[in-house]
Design a protein around this motif. Sequence first.
Motif, PDB file in Angstrom:
ATOM      1  N   LYS A  99     132.629  34.657  37.078  1.00 37.31           N
ATOM      2  CA  LYS A  99     133.994  34.701  37.187  1.00 37.31           C
ATOM      3  C   LYS A  99     134.547  35.762  35.864  1.00 37.31           C
ATOM      4  CE  LYS A  99     135.548  30.774  39.581  1.00 37.31           C
ATOM      5  NZ  LYS A  99     136.536  29.559  39.689  1.00 37.31           N
ATOM      6  N   LYS A 100     133.976  35.282  34.680  1.00 37.45           N
ATOM      7  CA  LYS A 100     134.241  36.334  33.657  1.00 37.45           C
ATOM      8  C   LYS A 100     133.961  37.686  33.780  1.00 37.45           C
ATOM      9  CE  LYS A 100     133.963  32.540  30.178  1.00 37.45           C
ATOM     10  NZ  LYS A 100     133.063  32.091  29.042  1.00 37.45           N
ATOM     11  N   LEU A 101     132.684  37.847  34.310  1.00 36.66           N
ATOM     12  CA  LEU A 101     132.050  39.345  34.803  1.00 36.66           C
ATOM     13  C   LEU A 101     133.120  40.013  35.585  1.00 36.66           C
ATOM     14  CD1 LEU A 101     128.296  38.407  34.556  1.00 36.66           C
ATOM     15  CD2 LEU A 101     129.538  39.584  32.645  1.00 36.66           C
ATOM     16  N   GLU A 102     133.191  39.291  36.608  1.00 41.34           N
ATOM     17  CA  GLU A 102     134.202  40.024  37.625  1.00 41.34           C
ATOM     18  C   GLU A 102     135.449  40.274  36.968  1.00 41.34           C
ATOM     19  OE1 GLU A 102     131.909  38.254  41.855  1.00 41.34           O
ATOM     20  OE2 GLU A 102     133.785  37.313  40.896  1.00 41.34           O
ATOM     21  N   LYS A 103     136.119  39.705  36.260  1.00 36.80           N
ATOM     22  CA  LYS A 103     137.303  39.678  35.539  1.00 36.80           C
ATOM     23  C   LYS A 103     137.285  41.034  34.787  1.00 36.80           C
ATOM     24  CE  LYS A 103     140.612  37.626  32.373  1.00 36.80           C
ATOM     25  NZ  LYS A 103     140.796  36.450  31.641  1.00 36.80           N
ATOM     26  N   LEU A 104     136.232  41.070  33.983  1.00 37.37           N
ATOM     27  CA  LEU A 104     135.827  42.227  33.011  1.00 37.37           C
ATOM     28  C   LEU A 104     135.524  43.629  33.849  1.00 37.37           C
ATOM     29  CD1 LEU A 104     133.812  40.143  30.373  1.00 37.37           C
ATOM     30  CD2 LEU A 104     136.190  41.083  30.046  1.00 37.37           C
TER      31      LEU A 104
END
Length: 223
Positions: free
Chosen positions: A21-26
């Motif tokens: 989720k963090k990576l996709e948000k970034l």
Amino acid sequence: MSEVKILIVEDERILALGLKKKLEKLGFKVTDAVSTGEDAINSVKTDKPDLILMDIVLKGEMDGIEAAKLIINLHNIPIIYLTAYADDKTIERAVKTYPYGYLMKPYQERELKANIDMALHKFQREKEIFMDFEDIYVDVTNFIDQKDENINQTILNDYGVAGPLDIDISREKIYVSAERSNKDSYEVFYKLLHRLMPRFIASNSKILVYSKGDNLCLEFPKI
């Protein structure tokens, strides 16, 4: 720049989902999230990620460092280690795989983003430098191949001989070799040696004459 693809290798499912989720948000694309080294190797073959976030402690017989070694050797993909372990032995093993980062858990989103950006930039720069080196090497090799006959002839002319000799030139020395079985080459070799002797005796420089396999070799400095 095109969308960056990242593979997650993490054996804790909750942590893997949170990281995804963090990576996709970034703005990154997650190609897969796997929990073993074996699955990581297979995923790399299939999805060809741009970067791997690798947990060191994994399920199965292969840990993250062992998986990283194989992936780097086979695919040359930058890897950032994610780990809760910072003991000397683990770090020493990890360093030998030349990782592009080493993030201690828990890590912040900004810290994660910074490490990924730096790793990608460093990897791209290394590729460019390597490509520049390859281009230079090809150019120099082609030049030497094209000029080899002219260089050899110039040296032989300088010493007043002509014939079938193999000649290599380094920064400080000239290397000449002749096949023992080739009569013409053998005779030119000794003719060249005879011409060299007075010049090098006068300059106190050394000439080396030695056998190497089926060849007679001559080594002398540029003067």
